[in-house]
Design a protein around this motif. Sequence first.
Motif, PDB file in Angstrom:
ATOM      1  N   LYS A 116       7.621   6.439   5.569  1.00  0.00           N
ATOM      2  CA  LYS A 116       6.001   6.584   6.016  1.00  0.00           C
ATOM      3  C   LYS A 116       4.789   5.397   6.165  1.00  0.00           C
ATOM      4  O   LYS A 116       5.129   5.215   4.817  1.00  0.00           O
ATOM      5  N   LYS A 117       4.928   4.114   6.784  1.00  0.00           N
ATOM      6  CA  LYS A 117       3.507   3.608   6.381  1.00  0.00           C
ATOM      7  C   LYS A 117       2.849   3.602   7.574  1.00  0.00           C
ATOM      8  O   LYS A 117       2.734   3.636   8.390  1.00  0.00           O
ATOM      9  N   LYS A 118       1.554   2.826   6.639  1.00  0.00           N
ATOM     10  CA  LYS A 118       0.476   2.626   7.691  1.00  0.00           C
ATOM     11  C   LYS A 118       0.193   0.855   8.231  1.00  0.00           C
ATOM     12  O   LYS A 118       0.713   0.130   7.283  1.00  0.00           O
TER      13      LYS A 118
ATOM     14  N   ASN B 182      -1.066   0.025  16.023  1.00  0.00           N
ATOM     15  CA  ASN B 182      -0.804   0.355  15.030  1.00  0.00           C
ATOM     16  C   ASN B 182       1.024   0.290  15.595  1.00  0.00           C
ATOM     17  O   ASN B 182       1.409   0.953  15.346  1.00  0.00           O
TER      18      ASN B 182
ATOM     19  N   GLN C 288       3.904   4.082  11.236  1.00  0.00           N
ATOM     20  CA  GLN C 288       3.991   5.843  10.951  1.00  0.00           C
ATOM     21  C   GLN C 288       2.398   6.628  10.750  1.00  0.00           C
ATOM     22  O   GLN C 288       1.942   7.261  11.226  1.00  0.00           O
ATOM     23  N   LEU C 289       1.366   5.746  10.372  1.00  0.00           N
ATOM     24  CA  LEU C 289       0.479   6.971   9.774  1.00  0.00           C
ATOM     25  C   LEU C 289      -0.724   6.395  10.771  1.00  0.00           C
ATOM     26  O   LEU C 289      -0.857   5.534  11.371  1.00  0.00           O
ATOM     27  N   THR C 290      -1.373   7.308  11.608  1.00  0.00           N
ATOM     28  CA  THR C 290      -2.660   7.186  12.298  1.00  0.00           C
ATOM     29  C   THR C 290      -3.944   6.567  11.013  1.00  0.00           C
ATOM     30  O   THR C 290      -4.006   6.371  10.357  1.00  0.00           O
TER      31      THR C 290
ATOM     32  N   HIS D 116     -11.169   4.445   8.082  1.00  0.00           N
ATOM     33  CA  HIS D 116     -10.688   3.446   7.340  1.00  0.00           C
ATOM     34  C   HIS D 116     -10.562   2.026   7.023  1.00  0.00           C
ATOM     35  O   HIS D 116     -10.219   1.367   6.669  1.00  0.00           O
TER      36      HIS D 116
ATOM     37  N   ASP E 223      -2.936   6.009  17.137  1.00  0.00           N
ATOM     38  CA  ASP E 223      -2.024   6.500  16.316  1.00  0.00           C
ATOM     39  C   ASP E 223      -0.333   5.677  16.072  1.00  0.00           C
ATOM     40  O   ASP E 223      -1.182   4.483  16.815  1.00  0.00           O
ATOM     41  N   ALA E 224       0.572   5.838  16.087  1.00  0.00           N
ATOM     42  CA  ALA E 224       2.100   5.288  16.227  1.00  0.00           C
ATOM     43  C   ALA E 224       1.802   4.249  17.619  1.00  0.00           C
ATOM     44  O   ALA E 224       1.467   5.002  18.751  1.00  0.00           O
TER      45      ALA E 224
END
Length: 271
Positions: A39-41, A85, A88-90, A95, A147-148
């Motif tokens: 999982k990554k941003k 995006n 997988q991370l919001t 941010h 979101d993704a």
Amino acid sequence: MFGQLIDQTQSALAPGWVGSFIGLIGVGIAIITYVLSRKKKALSYTFEGERLLGLSTGSLPNDITVQYQNSNIPRLTRSTVYLWNSGQLTITRDHLAAADRPRLATGNDGRILAITVQRSSRPAIEFSIVVDPQRPNTAILDFAFLDAADGATIEVLHTSSISSVSFSGTILGMPRGVRNLGRTSPRPLKLPLNMPLPINILGSAIVLIGVVTAVAGFVAPEKAEMLVTFGMTTQATVFFMAVVYISMGGGLIYFFRKKYPKGLAIPENER
């Protein structure tokens, strides 16, 4: 007949290189599965563009004048940007660094005339983008959350000589910033009689040739007339050519795919 097929299969799997080849495939699949499962941003964009008026090397001819809000402009370029995006991370508004807000920029030789959000994945993300009053070739973006696969399609009318855009700014958890995936997939190839050939169809056809070659080499390479014609009578050579075809076709499908989510696509009748 069935027994003969089993014997041919066992004979094909007998050489030691077959086991090694299958083992390498297993290792490759394990690595790919691990990378994809992390999982990554991530925030990515792709773009397309065209020059509507003027030349890339200079201004309009002296006897032609184009104005925007009572000001002469040297050229008019339209860039369509797909931003979403891709992780997988919001990603939320918290941010976005207040001192270095994420922003879109066109070339330094022009200014943004108009910028609009043509489509967003859903109203709840509250996506917006406005021109920076201090830098006429830059626009600052904002959103409540992504979101993704959430994102937006942005149309930029500007006077830059290039249609590409860039993103900068700081987003928490994304030290590399917004990823540039390049231009969107090209237009379909043109066949005789002006028939279009989508790149994904061409890639799928090449992959199919590779699969057929692999099956022929696995079952009975000595009976495949096409393979014998090209001197490919050993299974190692046949499998190598099959991998080449499948890789070429898969590469076409991957690199020339529409990189952005389908929900951000603009129908042809709305362009």
